[in-house]
Design an enzyme around this catalytic site. Structure first.
Site, PDB file in Angstrom:
ATOM      1  N   ASP A  65       0.844  -1.205   0.000  1.00  0.00           N
ATOM      2  CA  ASP A  65       0.000   0.000   0.000  1.00  0.00           C
ATOM      3  C   ASP A  65       0.877   1.253   0.000  1.00  0.00           C
ATOM      4  OD1 ASP A  65       0.911  -0.135   2.581  1.00  0.00           O
ATOM      5  OD2 ASP A  65      -1.038   0.219   3.525  1.00  0.00           O
ATOM      6  N   ASP A 104      -1.140  -6.176  -0.420  1.00  0.00           N
ATOM      7  CA  ASP A 104      -1.345  -5.490   0.854  1.00  0.00           C
ATOM      8  C   ASP A 104      -2.819  -5.117   0.970  1.00  0.00           C
ATOM      9  OD1 ASP A 104       0.075  -4.747   3.057  1.00  0.00           O
ATOM     10  OD2 ASP A 104       1.079  -3.043   2.118  1.00  0.00           O
ATOM     11  N   GLU A 201       8.882  -4.455  10.820  1.00  0.00           N
ATOM     12  CA  GLU A 201       9.319  -3.150  10.322  1.00  0.00           C
ATOM     13  C   GLU A 201       9.686  -2.215  11.477  1.00  0.00           C
ATOM     14  OE1 GLU A 201       6.754  -1.297   7.433  1.00  0.00           O
ATOM     15  OE2 GLU A 201       7.904   0.565   7.447  1.00  0.00           O
TER      16      GLU A 201
HETATM   17  O1  KIV Z   1       3.503  -1.195   1.649  1.00  0.00           O
HETATM   18  C1  KIV Z   1       4.688  -1.506   1.787  1.00  0.00           C
HETATM   19  O2  KIV Z   1       5.526  -1.134   0.979  1.00  0.00           O
HETATM   20  C2  KIV Z   1       5.053  -2.308   2.954  1.00  0.00           C
HETATM   21  C3  KIV Z   1       6.477  -2.590   3.310  1.00  0.00           C
HETATM   22  C4  KIV Z   1       6.621  -3.785   4.164  1.00  0.00           C
HETATM   23  C5  KIV Z   1       7.521  -2.557   2.349  1.00  0.00           C
HETATM   24  O3  KIV Z   1       4.187  -2.723   3.640  1.00  0.00           O
END
Ligand code: KIV
Length: 308
Positions: A65, A104, A201
């Site tokens: 996302d 995502d 993260e």
């Molecule tokens: O949306 C994204 O880029 C992420 C990261 C883990 C890279 O969730």
């Protein structure tokens, strides 16, 4: 039953010899953890770049996302919709032959009831060809329901960008004993609920190392140090396409911004100086037709015969 997973069909030179040459699945990533092989992951959001990422041998492609920011120009990830994420996931899926394609789930698409979360996740699999979905936070009940619905799930703990308003910015997480213990408990709970992998993260290296050793599913780190089972970065970050200062954990591997700017300026100059297109870049009449003077005359501009 019919088999729809095709073996890797990229050029021999593009297929990394030391790595999997067949379609990557969630169980394959788990096998890589058991074998101690680092998992490579990168975001991608469109056909051309996903194809390059896949041909370069990356194991997992996340349609993150983060596209809200790096592709659509929003200030954070909150605005992107399910329909926008589906649109990009479809493009990525068309390009990818080998990597595991993870979509995502955007903010709001799984924050209501578990049933709504499952229904939205089903859309990513059914309508866009996602092979797993990623959700942020310790949503154990939802992970269990998705697993029951046969949808592989990637969890995401630590600095979860969809929590930016609650966190009051993007802040490294897991800095107190209490929050470290909570992170570890959350990771264990996600694994027990059926998560296939977990993105960690923005947490201290030591915390990520402990969680990684604790779990039998892979951890994929971003800003979580080198001891995770794999690493993920944002495609635009590693190529200097984000127009913003990089976070500490980003390594820039190339300057695509400079490359694109230079190429586009060169093209503009060529057009301005009538250096493009050349005769060789133009189509021509067949020689036989050129020889017929009459035919050429017919091609004279109509205005030539008109009275003023
Ligand atoms: O949306 C994204 O880029 C992420 C990261 C883990 C890279 O969730």
């Amino acid at each position: 039953m019919s088999l729809t997973n095709f073996p890797y069909e990229g050029k021999a030179a593009a297929a990394p010899t030391s790595r999997l040459t067949t379609k990557v699945s969630m169980p394959a990533l788990q096998g890589m953890k058991r074998e101690g092989k680092p998992i490579t992951a990168l975001t991608a959001y469109d056909y051309a770049t996903s194809r390059l990422v896949d041909e370069a041998g990356i194991d997992m492609i996340l349609v993150g996302d983060s596209l809200a920011m790096v592709v659509l120009g929003h200030d954070n990830t909150l605005a992107v919709t399910v329909d926008e994420m589906l649109h990009h996931t479809r493009a990525v899926r068309r390009a990818v032959r080998r990597a595991l394609v993870v979509a995502d789930m955007p903010f709001g698409s799984y924050h209501g009831t578990v049933a709504e979360g499952v229904a939205n996740a089903v859309r990513f699999v059914k309508e866009a060809g996602a092979e797993a979905v990623k959700i942020e936070g310790p949503r154990v009940e939802l992970v269990r329901a998705l697993t029951d619905a046969e949808i592989p799930v990637v969890g995401h703990l630590g600095l979860t960008p969809q929590s930016v308003l609650r966190m009051g910015g993007y802040k490294v997480q897991g800095k107190t004993v209490e929050t470290v213990l909570q992170l570890r408990a959350d990771a264990e709970a996600l694994e027990a609920a059926g998560a296939g992998a977990i993105v960690l993260e923005g947490i201290p290296r030591g915390v990520a190392a402990v969680i990684t050793a604790d779990l039998s599913i892979p951890t994929i780190g971003i800003g979580a140090g080198p001891d995770c089972d794999g690493q993920i970065l944002v495609f635009h970050d590693i190529l200097n396409l984000t127009f913003a200062p990089h976070a500490k954990f980003v390594r820039q591997y190339a300057d695509a911004a400079a490359l694109i700017r230079e190429a586009v300026e060169h093209y503009r100059e060529d057009v301005e100086h009538r250096a493009f297109p050349s005769d060789a870049e133009s189509y021509h009449l067949a020689v036989a037709v050129q020889d017929i003077g009459e035919a050429m005359a017919m091609l004279e501009p109509r205005s030539a015969g008109r009275k003023a």
